[in-house]
Scaffold this active site. Structure first.
Site, PDB file in Angstrom:
ATOM      1  N   ASP A  17     -35.061 -82.611 -26.744  1.00 39.01           N
ATOM      2  CA  ASP A  17     -35.371 -81.189 -26.562  1.00 39.01           C
ATOM      3  C   ASP A  17     -36.214 -80.768 -27.761  1.00 39.01           C
ATOM      4  OD1 ASP A  17     -35.074 -78.479 -25.506  1.00 39.01           O
ATOM      5  OD2 ASP A  17     -33.711 -78.102 -27.165  1.00 39.01           O
ATOM      6  N   SER A  18     -36.757 -79.561 -27.693  1.00 38.53           N
ATOM      7  CA  SER A  18     -37.474 -79.024 -28.848  1.00 38.53           C
ATOM      8  C   SER A  18     -36.524 -78.828 -30.033  1.00 38.53           C
ATOM      9  CB  SER A  18     -38.086 -77.675 -28.475  1.00 38.53           C
ATOM     10  OG  SER A  18     -37.067 -76.800 -28.026  1.00 38.53           O
ATOM     11  N   CYS A  80     -34.958 -80.361 -21.620  1.00 37.61           N
ATOM     12  CA  CYS A  80     -35.766 -79.199 -21.984  1.00 37.61           C
ATOM     13  C   CYS A  80     -36.615 -78.849 -20.773  1.00 37.61           C
ATOM     14  CB  CYS A  80     -36.652 -79.598 -23.167  1.00 37.61           C
ATOM     15  SG  CYS A  80     -37.822 -78.342 -23.683  1.00 37.61           S
ATOM     16  N   ASN A  81     -36.461 -77.653 -20.272  1.00 42.39           N
ATOM     17  CA  ASN A  81     -37.265 -77.251 -19.107  1.00 42.39           C
ATOM     18  C   ASN A  81     -38.743 -77.221 -19.450  1.00 42.39           C
ATOM     19  OD1 ASN A  81     -35.368 -75.934 -16.776  1.00 42.39           O
ATOM     20  ND2 ASN A  81     -34.435 -75.795 -18.773  1.00 42.39           N
ATOM     21  N   GLU A 159     -31.544 -71.481 -32.416  1.00 37.73           N
ATOM     22  CA  GLU A 159     -31.774 -72.523 -33.432  1.00 37.73           C
ATOM     23  C   GLU A 159     -31.179 -72.121 -34.775  1.00 37.73           C
ATOM     24  OE1 GLU A 159     -33.300 -75.649 -33.432  1.00 37.73           O
ATOM     25  OE2 GLU A 159     -33.267 -75.390 -31.267  1.00 37.73           O
ATOM     26  N   CYS A 191     -33.667 -72.463 -19.377  1.00 41.53           N
ATOM     27  CA  CYS A 191     -33.996 -73.019 -20.696  1.00 41.53           C
ATOM     28  C   CYS A 191     -32.679 -73.524 -21.245  1.00 41.53           C
ATOM     29  CB  CYS A 191     -34.581 -71.936 -21.595  1.00 41.53           C
ATOM     30  SG  CYS A 191     -34.669 -72.417 -23.342  1.00 41.53           S
ATOM     31  N   THR A 192     -32.676 -74.744 -21.757  1.00 41.93           N
ATOM     32  CA  THR A 192     -31.401 -75.363 -22.149  1.00 41.93           C
ATOM     33  C   THR A 192     -30.767 -74.710 -23.375  1.00 41.93           C
ATOM     34  OG1 THR A 192     -32.678 -77.062 -23.314  1.00 41.93           O
ATOM     35  CG2 THR A 192     -31.903 -77.586 -21.085  1.00 41.93           C
ATOM     36  N   HIS A 193     -31.521 -73.890 -24.081  1.00 40.07           N
ATOM     37  CA  HIS A 193     -30.914 -73.144 -25.198  1.00 40.07           C
ATOM     38  C   HIS A 193     -29.974 -72.038 -24.693  1.00 40.07           C
ATOM     39  CE1 HIS A 193     -34.029 -74.965 -27.747  1.00 40.07           C
ATOM     40  NE2 HIS A 193     -33.399 -74.477 -28.805  1.00 40.07           N
TER      41      HIS A 193
HETATM   42  N1  DGL Z   1     -34.839 -75.685 -24.645  1.00 45.07           N
HETATM   43  C1  DGL Z   1     -36.133 -75.609 -24.135  1.00 45.07           C
HETATM   44  C2  DGL Z   1     -36.213 -75.346 -22.658  1.00 45.07           C
HETATM   45  O1  DGL Z   1     -35.384 -75.740 -21.962  1.00 45.07           O
HETATM   46  C3  DGL Z   1     -37.226 -75.002 -24.929  1.00 45.07           C
HETATM   47  C4  DGL Z   1     -37.005 -73.785 -25.754  1.00 45.07           C
HETATM   48  C5  DGL Z   1     -38.180 -73.657 -26.683  1.00 45.07           C
HETATM   49  O2  DGL Z   1     -38.336 -74.548 -27.516  1.00 45.07           O
HETATM   50  O3  DGL Z   1     -38.947 -72.697 -26.528  1.00 45.07           O
HETATM   51  O4  DGL Z   1     -37.129 -74.783 -22.145  1.00 45.07           O
END
Ligand code: DGL
Length: 280
Positions: A17-18, A80-81, A159, A191-193
Site C-alpha cells: 500500500d502507499s 490499495c485501491n 498515517e 480506500c484501505t486507509h
Molecule cells: N490506501 C490507499 C487506497 O486504498 C491510498 C491512500 C493514499 O495513499 O492516498 O486507495
C-alpha cells in the site's frame, strides 16, 4: 505433503500500500490464513498516492512489485485501491502467470444490500479517475444512485495516527453530510486507509448506515487463489509478518502495533533511481 502443493507454498505473501492503509487488508488476511508468512510494504515516503495520478502511481507500484518479486513472494495483494486502479491491469499483462489480487471499490455488495438505492463511495481522486472504477460502476451500479467523495487529507491523518481525530472528523463530515439527506444507506470504503476511521464514519452517519470494508472478501479471494494453485502454506502454527517501509522503520512498527495490536519488526527501504532497495 499434499501432492497438489507447490514447493513455493512456503514463500511469503507480499502485500503493499502507499502506507498503513493496507494493514486493514493484512488484518483480514491473517485472520483467514494465520499460518502464512507476510511481507508488508508501505511506501510511506510517497504517501498519499491519492492525488498523484494514474501514471505516477503505476510507476511506483511496478517498482514495488519488482522489489517484492525479488523477495520471492508467491502472490501479491495490492492492498490499495489507488495502486490497483493504476497498475493492476498492466501488472497482469506484464506477469501473466503470477497471481495478483487487487482492490476495487466494493459496489457489488453495496448494490445488493441497499434498500434506499443510494450508495456513497469514499475513495481517492486517482481511484475515481481510472478505468477500473468506471468498469465497476458499469458492471454493478444498475439503477442505484452513486454518490462520490475523495476525502482530501484523510489518508494522511490516518498515517499520522489520528484516525479518529478532530481533523479526520472534519474531512469526513464534509464528505458525508451532503450525502445523508439524499437517503444513502450504504457507504463503500474505497480506500484501505478508511476502515481505521470506522468509528468516526459511523458517528457521522449514525448506526443505520452500513459501511462496506472489502477486506474480508479480499482475504477469501486470496485463499481461493492460493488453494487453486496449490500454494497454501500447510503450516499449523502462526506465520510471521515482516514490515518494510520507504519511510521510518520505527514509525511503521509503531503504527502496525497501534492498528493491529501486535509488535512487528520493520525494515527501512530507500528509493534509488526509480527502484526500491534495502536502506544501508
Ligand atoms: N490506501 C490507499 C487506497 O486504498 C491510498 C491512500 C493514499 O495513499 O492516498 O486507495
Amino acid at each position: 505433503m499434499n501432492p497438489n502443493q507447490s514447493p513455493a507454498a512456503k514463500a511469503p505473501i507480499g502485500v503493499f500500500d502507499s502506507g498503513v492503509g493496507g494493514l486493514s487488508v493484512l488484518r483480514e488476511l491473517r485472520r483467514a490464513m494465520p499460518g502464512e508468512d507476510y511481507l508488508y510494504l508501505g511506501d510511506q515516503i510517497n504517501v498519499p498516492y491519492g492525488p498523484r495520478g494514474l501514471e505516477e502511481v503505476r510507476d511506483l507500484s511496478e517498482a514495488i512489485v519488482r522489489f517484492l518479486m525479488a523477495q520471492q513472494v508467491k502472490l501479491i495483494v495490492i492492498a490499495c485501491n489507488t495502486a490497483s486502479a493504476a497498475a493492476l491491469k498492466p501488472l497482469r499483462e506484464a506477469y501473466p502467470d503470477f497471481p495478483f489480487v487487487g482492490l476495487e471499490p466494493a459496489l457489488k455488495p453495496a448494490v445488493e444490500h441497499t434498500e434506499t438505492r443510494v450508495v456513497g463511495v469514499l475513495a481517492t481522486p486517482t481511484t475515481f479517475e481510472g478505468p477500473l472504477y468506471e468498469s465497476v460502476v458499469e458492471r454493478f451500479a444498475g439503477d442505484v444512485t452513486i454518490l462520490k467523495s475523495t476525502c482530501p487529507g484523510l489518508a494522511s491523518e490516518i498515517e499520522a495516527g489520528r484516525w479518529n481525530g478532530a481533523e479526520a472528523e472534519r474531512i469526513l463530515r464534509e464528505a458525508l453530510e451532503p450525502m445523508l439527506p439524499q437517503g444513502l444507506d450504504t457507504v463503500v470504503l474505497g480506500c484501505t486507509h478508511y476502515p481505521f476511521a470506522f468509528e468516526t464514519i459511523l458517528k457521522i452517519t449514525g448506526p443505520g448506515v452500513r459501511l462496506i470494508d472489502p477486506a474480508p472478501a479480499i482475504a477469501l479471494r486470496v485463499q481461493n487463489v492460493l488453494t487453486e494453485r496449490g500454494l497454501l502454506n500447510p503450516r499449523e502454527a502462526d506465520g510471521a509478518v515482516r514490515y518494510l517501509t520507504s519511510g521510518e522503520a520505527a514509525e511503521m512498527a509503531l503504527r502496525a502495533e497501534q492498528l493491529l495490536g501486535e509488535r512487528g519488526e520493520a525494515t527501512a527501504l530507500r528509493w534509488q533511481a526509480g527502484e526500491l532497495r534495502l536502506a544501508d
